[in-house]
Design a protein around this motif. Structure first.
Motif, PDB file in Angstrom:
ATOM      1  N   SER A   1       0.851  -1.191   0.000  1.00 45.19           N
ATOM      2  CA  SER A   1       0.000   0.000   0.000  1.00 45.19           C
ATOM      3  C   SER A   1       0.882   1.234   0.000  1.00 45.19           C
ATOM      4  N   TYR A   2       0.960   1.890  -1.148  1.00 43.86           N
ATOM      5  CA  TYR A   2       1.753   3.108  -1.231  1.00 43.86           C
ATOM      6  C   TYR A   2       1.178   4.199  -0.334  1.00 43.86           C
ATOM      7  N   THR A   3      -0.138   4.197  -0.188  1.00 40.54           N
ATOM      8  CA  THR A   3      -0.785   5.234   0.631  1.00 40.54           C
ATOM      9  C   THR A   3      -0.351   5.123   2.088  1.00 40.54           C
ATOM     10  N   LYS A   4      -0.409   3.903   2.642  1.00 35.76           N
ATOM     11  CA  LYS A   4       0.016   3.706   4.033  1.00 35.76           C
ATOM     12  C   LYS A   4       1.516   3.944   4.178  1.00 35.76           C
ATOM     13  N   ALA A   5       2.274   3.486   3.173  1.00 35.01           N
ATOM     14  CA  ALA A   5       3.721   3.670   3.237  1.00 35.01           C
ATOM     15  C   ALA A   5       4.075   5.152   3.284  1.00 35.01           C
ATOM     16  N   ARG A   6       3.366   5.955   2.506  1.00 35.05           N
ATOM     17  CA  ARG A   6       3.648   7.395   2.453  1.00 35.05           C
ATOM     18  C   ARG A   6       3.371   8.051   3.793  1.00 35.05           C
ATOM     19  N   VAL A   7       2.297   7.638   4.468  1.00 38.12           N
ATOM     20  CA  VAL A   7       1.956   8.210   5.779  1.00 38.12           C
ATOM     21  C   VAL A   7       3.033   7.880   6.806  1.00 38.12           C
ATOM     22  N   VAL A   8       3.433   6.596   6.850  1.00 36.64           N
ATOM     23  CA  VAL A   8       4.426   6.164   7.844  1.00 36.64           C
ATOM     24  C   VAL A   8       5.796   6.763   7.528  1.00 36.64           C
ATOM     25  N   MET A   9       6.147   6.782   6.249  1.00 41.46           N
ATOM     26  CA  MET A   9       7.437   7.350   5.856  1.00 41.46           C
ATOM     27  C   MET A   9       7.531   8.826   6.234  1.00 41.46           C
ATOM     28  N   LYS A  10       6.419   9.528   6.121  1.00 44.79           N
ATOM     29  CA  LYS A  10       6.441  10.951   6.470  1.00 44.79           C
ATOM     30  C   LYS A  10       6.755  11.153   7.945  1.00 44.79           C
ATOM     31  N   GLU A  11       6.194  10.292   8.801  1.00 43.20           N
ATOM     32  CA  GLU A  11       6.479  10.418  10.231  1.00 43.20           C
ATOM     33  C   GLU A  11       7.955  10.167  10.506  1.00 43.20           C
ATOM     34  N   ALA A  12       8.512   9.140   9.856  1.00 47.44           N
ATOM     35  CA  ALA A  12       9.937   8.850  10.041  1.00 47.44           C
ATOM     36  C   ALA A  12      10.799   9.968   9.457  1.00 47.44           C
ATOM     37  N   ALA A  13      10.391  10.486   8.294  1.00 44.05           N
ATOM     38  CA  ALA A  13      11.158  11.552   7.647  1.00 44.05           C
ATOM     39  C   ALA A  13      11.153  12.819   8.490  1.00 44.05           C
TER      40      ALA A  13
ATOM     41  N   LEU B   1      11.029  12.964  11.596  1.00 44.88           N
ATOM     42  CA  LEU B   1      11.913  12.737  12.744  1.00 44.88           C
ATOM     43  C   LEU B   1      13.386  12.792  12.342  1.00 44.88           C
ATOM     44  N   GLY B   2      13.643  12.909  11.038  1.00 46.92           N
ATOM     45  CA  GLY B   2      15.018  13.083  10.578  1.00 46.92           C
ATOM     46  C   GLY B   2      15.678  11.852  10.017  1.00 46.92           C
ATOM     47  N   HIS B   3      14.906  10.756   9.794  1.00 47.16           N
ATOM     48  CA  HIS B   3      15.519   9.542   9.270  1.00 47.16           C
ATOM     49  C   HIS B   3      15.840   9.739   7.785  1.00 47.16           C
ATOM     50  N   VAL B   4      17.111   9.582   7.423  1.00 48.65           N
ATOM     51  CA  VAL B   4      17.576   9.922   6.081  1.00 48.65           C
ATOM     52  C   VAL B   4      16.943   9.028   5.019  1.00 48.65           C
ATOM     53  N   HIS B   5      16.927   7.713   5.236  1.00 47.96           N
ATOM     54  CA  HIS B   5      16.357   6.802   4.230  1.00 47.96           C
ATOM     55  C   HIS B   5      14.881   7.122   4.007  1.00 47.96           C
ATOM     56  N   ALA B   6      14.164   7.433   5.077  1.00 45.53           N
ATOM     57  CA  ALA B   6      12.745   7.774   4.947  1.00 45.53           C
ATOM     58  C   ALA B   6      12.574   9.062   4.144  1.00 45.53           C
ATOM     59  N   GLN B   7      13.458  10.020   4.356  1.00 41.71           N
ATOM     60  CA  GLN B   7      13.383  11.269   3.597  1.00 41.71           C
ATOM     61  C   GLN B   7      13.629  11.023   2.112  1.00 41.71           C
ATOM     62  N   VAL B   8      14.583  10.137   1.795  1.00 44.38           N
ATOM     63  CA  VAL B   8      14.852   9.803   0.398  1.00 44.38           C
ATOM     64  C   VAL B   8      13.621   9.164  -0.234  1.00 44.38           C
ATOM     65  N   GLN B   9      13.057   8.161   0.453  1.00 46.30           N
ATOM     66  CA  GLN B   9      11.900   7.455  -0.086  1.00 46.30           C
ATOM     67  C   GLN B   9      10.695   8.380  -0.226  1.00 46.30           C
ATOM     68  N   LEU B  10      10.472   9.205   0.780  1.00 42.26           N
ATOM     69  CA  LEU B  10       9.324  10.109   0.745  1.00 42.26           C
ATOM     70  C   LEU B  10       9.472  11.138  -0.376  1.00 42.26           C
ATOM     71  N   GLY B  11      10.674  11.690  -0.524  1.00 43.18           N
ATOM     72  CA  GLY B  11      10.913  12.628  -1.607  1.00 43.18           C
ATOM     73  C   GLY B  11      10.632  12.000  -2.966  1.00 43.18           C
ATOM     74  N   ARG B  12      11.061  10.741  -3.134  1.00 45.91           N
ATOM     75  CA  ARG B  12      10.815  10.044  -4.397  1.00 45.91           C
ATOM     76  C   ARG B  12       9.324   9.784  -4.596  1.00 45.91           C
ATOM     77  N   MET B  13       8.601   9.427  -3.511  1.00 53.72           N
ATOM     78  CA  MET B  13       7.163   9.148  -3.625  1.00 53.72           C
ATOM     79  C   MET B  13       6.388  10.409  -3.990  1.00 53.72           C
ATOM     80  N   TYR B  14       6.769  11.532  -3.399  1.00 56.23           N
ATOM     81  CA  TYR B  14       6.132  12.802  -3.778  1.00 56.23           C
ATOM     82  C   TYR B  14       6.474  13.157  -5.228  1.00 56.23           C
ATOM     83  N   HIS B  15       7.692  12.889  -5.625  1.00 51.75           N
ATOM     84  CA  HIS B  15       8.144  13.226  -6.965  1.00 51.75           C
ATOM     85  C   HIS B  15       7.412  12.406  -8.025  1.00 51.75           C
ATOM     86  N   GLU B  16       7.167  11.123  -7.719  1.00 55.54           N
ATOM     87  CA  GLU B  16       6.562  10.220  -8.698  1.00 55.54           C
ATOM     88  C   GLU B  16       5.074   9.999  -8.467  1.00 55.54           C
ATOM     89  N   GLY B  17       4.507  10.595  -7.415  1.00 55.70           N
ATOM     90  CA  GLY B  17       3.078  10.475  -7.165  1.00 55.70           C
ATOM     91  C   GLY B  17       2.664   9.120  -6.629  1.00 55.70           C
TER      92      GLY B  17
END
Length: 386
Positions: free
Chosen positions: A209-221, A223-239
């Motif tokens: 579920s990309y939708t759930k993943a995006r919500v959880v990744m945002k919370e981690a991002a 908080l400053g988690h680098v991998h989560a920020q990378v993934q979240l940035g890519r998810m926002y970039h690619e929709g």
């Protein structure tokens, strides 16, 4: 007493002065005059790039400052040196199985250096550490700390069940249980892992579920988690998991690059600056800088865009003349395009072929048209490489 103008204003004045000087030069088509003009154009381009990158440095610092105000980092005080440890970075802390407490990596490394091969005793409670070969004892201690509510141990136990590590059998249900417990305590690494689980799915118990993943990744991002920020940035970039949001993609990619110089984040920023999206104005210099940073760290997606940006800058800077000896972008552009060819792809092969045809149209030294020669010209010591 006159105050010194800010560096950016001084740089802007230098750029304006150089532009006026170039505009004042009489038009000429002689090789000597064109070569002299290219020297001034190169200086102008360097000044413009310096100006753009100074603005970019200020922009990044502003984004990081804003994020820290909105989402203060979660820190713990090292009980040994009393310095703050940012728990969003797992590598900044070392936890101990005996008492469940931890200290900063610097203090742990120092304590470890006092032993022969490893840290012999806990620097906090002075208990003996288990030997690396005592797998069962280590596993039991991790379980005990996890049951005590230590989020780091809960996450570690969850990963043990997820990947079958340290004598634990693979058990997706147990893995999810412990990772979720750690995530409930807002452990950034556990939240990021939970986001990955929702993104990719987990056996028969979690559907992707990309939708759930995006919500959880945002919370981690946040908080400053680098991998989560990378993934979240890519998810926002690619929709993925929601609408495309280039502004948020730029925001999280900036955070990631500022903290970790991550190549994927730099690549995203390069694309955004090239297209002028995400709240950015189009900037070929900032696009080139970020794409080069990404490519030099091995991000294959950046190779072709970087080659194209180098060609674009050269054409703009030298008024369409891309093969001036000593000023040509072809060698560096070809370098990155050929690296892309090594990784496969028809686009890269076509680009290399086009660049090579362009470079072979005339002599790089005397500029004579290649059509005047009966056979293909060869490079020799007298001719400068384009």
């Amino acid at each position: 007493m006159l105050s010194t103008p800010p560096p950016l204003e001084m740089l802007k004045d230098e750029i304006d002065a150089k532009r006026k000087f170039i505009a004042s030069l009489p038009p000429s088509s002689s090789a000597a005059d064109l070569f002299s003009l290219a020297k001034h154009q190169k200086i102008l381009g360097e000044k413009e790039e310096e100006y753009e990158l100074t603005l970019e440095t200020q922009r990044r610092a502003s984004v990081v400052c804003e994020h820290k105000e909105l989402h203060p980092p979660i820190t713990e005080e090292c009980p040994i040196c009393l310095e703050d440890m940012n728990i969003s970075f797992p590598q900044s802390m070392s936890y101990f199985l005996c008492c469940g407490n931890g200290c900063c990596t610097k203090c742990a490394d120092y304590s470890r250096s006092q032993g022969v091969d490893r840290m012999p005793k806990c620097p906090l409670c002075r208990a003996d550490f288990p030997n690396p070969g005592e797998v069962e004892k280590v596993t039991n201690l991790v379980m005990q700390r996890a049951k005590d509510g230590r989020s780091w141990a809960q996450f570690q136990l969850g990963e043990n069940f997820l990947y079958g590590r340290h004598g634990s059998a693979v058990d997706n249900i147990e893995a999810l249980k412990w990772i979720e417990l750690a995530a409930e305590q807002r452990n950034p690494t556990a939240l990021c892992k939970l986001g990955d689980i929702h993104y990719y799915g987990l056996g028969d118990i979690i559907e992707p579920s990309y939708t759930k993943a995006r919500v959880v990744m945002k919370e981690a991002a946040d908080l400053g988690h680098v991998h989560a920020q990378v993934q979240l940035g890519r998810m926002y970039h690619e929709g993925e998991g929601g609408p495309v949001d280039k502004a948020k993609a730029a925001y999280y990619s900036t955070l990631t690059y500022s903290e970790d110089s991550h190549p994927v984040a730099a690549c995203h920023l390069g694309f955004l600056f090239f297209g002028g999206s995400g709240g950015f104005g189009k900037s070929m210099y900032r696009a080139k800088y970020n794409l080069r940073e990404s490519a030099e760290k091995g991000c294959e997606r950046a190779y072709i865009p970087l080659a194209l940006r180098l060609m674009e800058i050269c054409e703009v800077q030298y008024s369409g003349r891309t093969t001036i000896p000593g000023h040509s972008c072809l060698p560096s552009a070809l370098f990155w395009a050929r690296k892309a060819v090594c990784n496969g792809g028809p686009q890269a092969m076509e680009l290399v072929a086009d660049m090579e045809r362009h470079g072979q149209q005339s002599c790089a030294n005397c500029r004579r048209d290649a059509r005047y020669f009966s056979r293909k010209m060869k490079q020799c010591a007298r001719y400068k490489a384009v």
